[in-house]
Motif scaffolding. Sequence first.
Motif, PDB file in Angstrom:
ATOM      1  N   GLY A  16     -25.914   0.931 -52.723  1.00 25.42           N
ATOM      2  CA  GLY A  16     -24.935   1.890 -53.254  1.00 25.42           C
ATOM      3  C   GLY A  16     -25.159   2.207 -54.724  1.00 25.42           C
ATOM      4  N   TRP A  17     -26.416   2.441 -55.068  1.00 25.75           N
ATOM      5  CA  TRP A  17     -26.769   2.718 -56.468  1.00 25.75           C
ATOM      6  C   TRP A  17     -26.329   1.573 -57.385  1.00 25.75           C
ATOM      7  N   ALA A  18     -26.476   0.351 -56.913  1.00 24.49           N
ATOM      8  CA  ALA A  18     -26.125  -0.858 -57.681  1.00 24.49           C
ATOM      9  C   ALA A  18     -24.629  -0.966 -57.941  1.00 24.49           C
ATOM     10  N   THR A  19     -23.814  -0.458 -57.003  1.00 25.42           N
ATOM     11  CA  THR A  19     -22.362  -0.539 -57.163  1.00 25.42           C
ATOM     12  C   THR A  19     -21.692  -1.418 -56.109  1.00 25.42           C
ATOM     13  N   ALA A  21     -20.504  -4.653 -54.088  1.00 25.32           N
ATOM     14  CA  ALA A  21     -20.219  -6.028 -54.502  1.00 25.32           C
ATOM     15  C   ALA A  21     -21.389  -6.945 -54.153  1.00 25.32           C
ATOM     16  N   GLY A  22     -21.808  -7.727 -55.128  1.00 22.98           N
ATOM     17  CA  GLY A  22     -22.915  -8.646 -54.928  1.00 22.98           C
ATOM     18  C   GLY A  22     -24.282  -7.991 -55.005  1.00 22.98           C
ATOM     19  N   GLN A  23     -24.304  -6.672 -55.226  1.00 18.26           N
ATOM     20  CA  GLN A  23     -25.576  -5.948 -55.304  1.00 18.26           C
ATOM     21  C   GLN A  23     -25.627  -5.072 -56.555  1.00 18.26           C
ATOM     22  N   GLU A  24     -24.998  -5.543 -57.611  1.00 21.33           N
ATOM     23  CA  GLU A  24     -24.904  -4.764 -58.846  1.00 21.33           C
ATOM     24  C   GLU A  24     -26.173  -4.817 -59.688  1.00 21.33           C
ATOM     25  N   THR A  25     -27.108  -5.662 -59.318  1.00 21.73           N
ATOM     26  CA  THR A  25     -28.391  -5.752 -60.005  1.00 21.73           C
ATOM     27  C   THR A  25     -29.491  -5.455 -59.000  1.00 21.73           C
ATOM     28  N   VAL A  26     -30.410  -4.590 -59.401  1.00 21.75           N
ATOM     29  CA  VAL A  26     -31.523  -4.217 -58.524  1.00 21.75           C
ATOM     30  C   VAL A  26     -32.821  -4.611 -59.216  1.00 21.75           C
ATOM     31  N   LEU A  27     -33.604  -5.422 -58.526  1.00 20.31           N
ATOM     32  CA  LEU A  27     -34.879  -5.871 -59.069  1.00 20.31           C
ATOM     33  C   LEU A  27     -36.030  -5.236 -58.308  1.00 20.31           C
ATOM     34  N   ALA A  28     -37.038  -4.824 -59.039  1.00 18.94           N
ATOM     35  CA  ALA A  28     -38.276  -4.345 -58.435  1.00 18.94           C
ATOM     36  C   ALA A  28     -39.263  -5.504 -58.502  1.00 18.94           C
ATOM     37  N   VAL A  29     -39.800  -5.866 -57.355  1.00 15.33           N
ATOM     38  CA  VAL A  29     -40.741  -6.973 -57.279  1.00 15.33           C
ATOM     39  C   VAL A  29     -42.116  -6.389 -56.960  1.00 15.33           C
ATOM     40  N   GLU A  30     -43.052  -6.612 -57.854  1.00 13.81           N
ATOM     41  CA  GLU A  30     -44.425  -6.151 -57.636  1.00 13.81           C
ATOM     42  C   GLU A  30     -45.204  -7.301 -57.014  1.00 13.81           C
ATOM     43  N   ILE A  31     -45.881  -6.998 -55.893  1.00 19.33           N
ATOM     44  CA  ILE A  31     -46.689  -8.021 -55.231  1.00 19.33           C
ATOM     45  C   ILE A  31     -48.130  -7.526 -55.111  1.00 19.33           C
ATOM     46  N   SER A 109     -39.004  -6.805 -62.310  1.00 22.22           N
ATOM     47  CA  SER A 109     -38.341  -6.047 -63.370  1.00 22.22           C
ATOM     48  C   SER A 109     -36.974  -5.567 -62.902  1.00 22.22           C
ATOM     49  N   ASP A 110     -36.067  -5.499 -63.833  1.00 21.68           N
ATOM     50  CA  ASP A 110     -34.705  -5.049 -63.563  1.00 21.68           C
ATOM     51  C   ASP A 110     -34.687  -3.516 -63.607  1.00 21.68           C
ATOM     52  N   VAL A 111     -34.443  -2.884 -62.471  1.00 27.34           N
ATOM     53  CA  VAL A 111     -34.386  -1.421 -62.409  1.00 27.34           C
ATOM     54  C   VAL A 111     -32.949  -0.914 -62.281  1.00 27.34           C
ATOM     55  N   THR A 112     -31.995  -1.800 -62.565  1.00 30.46           N
ATOM     56  CA  THR A 112     -30.591  -1.404 -62.507  1.00 30.46           C
ATOM     57  C   THR A 112     -30.292  -0.230 -63.438  1.00 30.46           C
ATOM     58  N   PRO A 113     -30.747  -0.245 -64.702  1.00 28.64           N
ATOM     59  CA  PRO A 113     -30.482   0.913 -65.571  1.00 28.64           C
ATOM     60  C   PRO A 113     -31.068   2.212 -65.001  1.00 28.64           C
ATOM     61  N   LEU A 114     -32.234   2.145 -64.396  1.00 28.35           N
ATOM     62  CA  LEU A 114     -32.835   3.323 -63.773  1.00 28.35           C
ATOM     63  C   LEU A 114     -31.968   3.811 -62.616  1.00 28.35           C
ATOM     64  N   ALA A 115     -31.515   2.899 -61.786  1.00 31.46           N
ATOM     65  CA  ALA A 115     -30.644   3.271 -60.661  1.00 31.46           C
ATOM     66  C   ALA A 115     -29.379   3.963 -61.167  1.00 31.46           C
ATOM     67  N   ARG A 116     -28.780   3.425 -62.183  1.00 27.51           N
ATOM     68  CA  ARG A 116     -27.541   4.002 -62.722  1.00 27.51           C
ATOM     69  C   ARG A 116     -27.796   5.363 -63.374  1.00 27.51           C
ATOM     70  N   GLU A 117     -28.924   5.495 -64.073  1.00 31.06           N
ATOM     71  CA  GLU A 117     -29.276   6.775 -64.696  1.00 31.06           C
ATOM     72  C   GLU A 117     -29.445   7.873 -63.637  1.00 31.06           C
ATOM     73  N   ILE A 118     -30.191   7.564 -62.593  1.00 35.96           N
ATOM     74  CA  ILE A 118     -30.424   8.561 -61.538  1.00 35.96           C
ATOM     75  C   ILE A 118     -29.120   8.876 -60.819  1.00 35.96           C
ATOM     76  N   HIS A 119     -28.325   7.854 -60.539  1.00 39.47           N
ATOM     77  CA  HIS A 119     -27.045   8.055 -59.866  1.00 39.47           C
ATOM     78  C   HIS A 119     -26.131   8.960 -60.690  1.00 39.47           C
TER      79      HIS A 119
END
Length: 152
Positions: A16-19, A21-31, A109-119
Amino acid sequence: MTWIKPSFLWMMYRCGWATKAGQETVLAVEITRDGFEWALRHACLSSNVRGLHPDRSTWQRRLKRAPARVQWDPERDLHLRLLTYRSLQLGLSGEAVRRYADEWTVAISDVTPLAREIHELVGRDELDAATVPLPQEHPYPAGDELLASLRP
C-alpha cells in the motif's frame, strides 16, 4: 518462506505504498544473478498446471521438495490497478533462504522515501512525473530458457 518480488509496482500494491500496518518500510534487496538463477532452476510452480505436471500428486511431491517456488501475480499500474500481464514472484524456503541470506545478498537499501514520493505524485495525478523515478524494469535476460517449465 521469504519472497522475492522483482516488480516495484506489485510491491507497492502489496504494501500500500508503504502505508499498510507493519509494512511502512520497504527495502530493496539486490542479489546476485547466479543466486536468482539458482533459485529459478530449483523452483516449482506454486500451483498445479494441467499438462505441465503428469498429475497433481507429482506436482505436490515436487513442490514439497523444491527450495523455491514461482507464482505469477497480475502486474499493477501506478494506480495499482490490474494490468493484463503477470509478474514473477519467487518464494524461497530451506536451502534457498540460507543461500539468499548468506551468499546471494549484495546490497539492501531503504526505498521507502521513493515509494512515498511516487505515491504523492500519483495522488496529485502527476503520472508523467511519477514515472520518472520508477525503477527501470526489463524482461530478465535468458528468462525464456529459465522459465520454460515455470510458466502457467
